[in-house]
Design an enzyme around this catalytic site. Structure first.
Site: not given
Ligand code: RIB
Ligand code: CA
Length: 312
Positions: A9, A14, A39, A125, A166-167, A238-239
């Site tokens: 996303d 990402d 996102n 992700t 969040f995900n 993060h991703d």
């Protein structure tokens, strides 16, 4: 050669994970890329995927998937990623010409996995809506999936709420379907991703180095500033952990647990909970990443960006 599909996303982080995958064609065969609302709304994250693939002059097939979570209302992460979902760099309008499959991502992913010459790894992700629907709609596909590597969750804390990341929070029902599918999982949750950051000085190394570095510098600089509102000194990418694990698992250490997802309407909704008891019936199918060698993680990414600069 590792066959993968990448569900995402974009999303500043990402985008970095996609750049890193695109820099390793000799070991990663990207069968297809799919987008999911997260996102930002689906239209925006799909446009952002077109930007990244166009910048890298890629020809990899792209499909857009689910715009809404299975049950919950959709709330984008506008405060973190901006109105476009990937604010911070001006991309050419002609990127919108990058082709998008006429198939929905769920059908697209099924077709790609079933026609692959070997097992496929799913890297995801964003919210897991597309992946959950893939497993529910086409259960036979499980036999063709080697493992699922996600950025999502966190055993110690959350980010969108006290306990949820969040995900997973965006679509807990989908996450539960994936975590309990029996397919081996690798979870790059906040426990490890918040240790996987670049410093401001390291980001400066990207400035004015080449066409892909320029995009990475602009996007990461935006994401760096955005992270300040959440109290981060250095913004975690993060991703990138999920993709870096695929490329070099030795960057990470972790522990295998039986992980489940809270799907009730309590304030714990979206939490990932590891059952650490030694119960014989525990299906310990999730490797939860807990530590990362940050310097080697950084070097892997910077080398990937440098390689893409030379090729574009
Ligand atoms: O919590 C971090 C996750 O949420 C990352 O995947 C980021 O891109 C956002 O989707
Ligand atoms: Ca993401």
């Amino acid at each position: 050669m590792k066959n993968i599909i990448y569900d995402c996303d974009p999303g500043h982080d990402d985008a970095m994970a996609l750049f890193e995958a695109l820099a390793h064609p000799e070991e990663i065969n990207i069968l297809g890329i799919s987008t999911v609302g997260g996102n930002q709304k689906l239209e925006n994250v799909t446009k952002n995927a077109q930007h990244i693939l166009s910048a890298a002059h890629s020809k990899i097939e792209l499909a857009s998937g689910q715009s809404q979570p299975l049950v919950k209302e959709f709330y984008p992460a506008t405060n973190a990623h901006g109105d476009s979902g990937m604010d911070g760099h001006d991309f050419p309008a002609e990127d919108a010409n990058y082709p998008i499959s006429s198939l929905n991502a769920v059908t697209f992913l099924h077709k790609k996995i079933q026609s692959a010459d070997d097992l496929v790894t799913i890297v995801a992700t964003g919210p897991l809506t597309n992946i959950a629907l893939l497993l529910k709609t086409f259960p036979e596909v499980k036999d063709s999936i080697d493992k699922i590597i996600i950025m999502g969750g966190g055993l110690d804390h959350g980010n969108i709420t006290k306990g949820a990341e969040f995900n997973i929070w965006t679509d807990p029902e989908a996450a539960k379907i994936v975590f309990t599918s029996g397919i081996p999982m690798v979870m790059a949750g906040l426990d490890v991703t918040e240790r996987a950051y670049f410093t401001e000085d390291e980001l400066q190394e990207l400035d004015k180095k080449g066409p892909i570095s320029a995009i990475a510098y602009d996007l990461l600089s935006y994401y760096y500033k955005s992270g300040k509102q959440f109290g981060f000194k250095n913004s975690p990418v993060h991703d990138l952990c999920a993709m870096a694990y695929l490329i070099d698992p030795t960057l990470f250490t972790g522990h295998i647990y039986s992980v489940d997802v809270v799907t009730d309407d309590s304030e714990a909704r979206g939490m990932t909970i590891a059952d650490k008891r030694k119960l014989p019936e525990n299906k310990n199918s999730t490797l939860v990443l807990l530590e990362v060698d940050r310097e080697r993680y950084r070097d892997l990414f910077f080398q990937a960006i440098e390689k893409l600069d030379q090729e574009n």
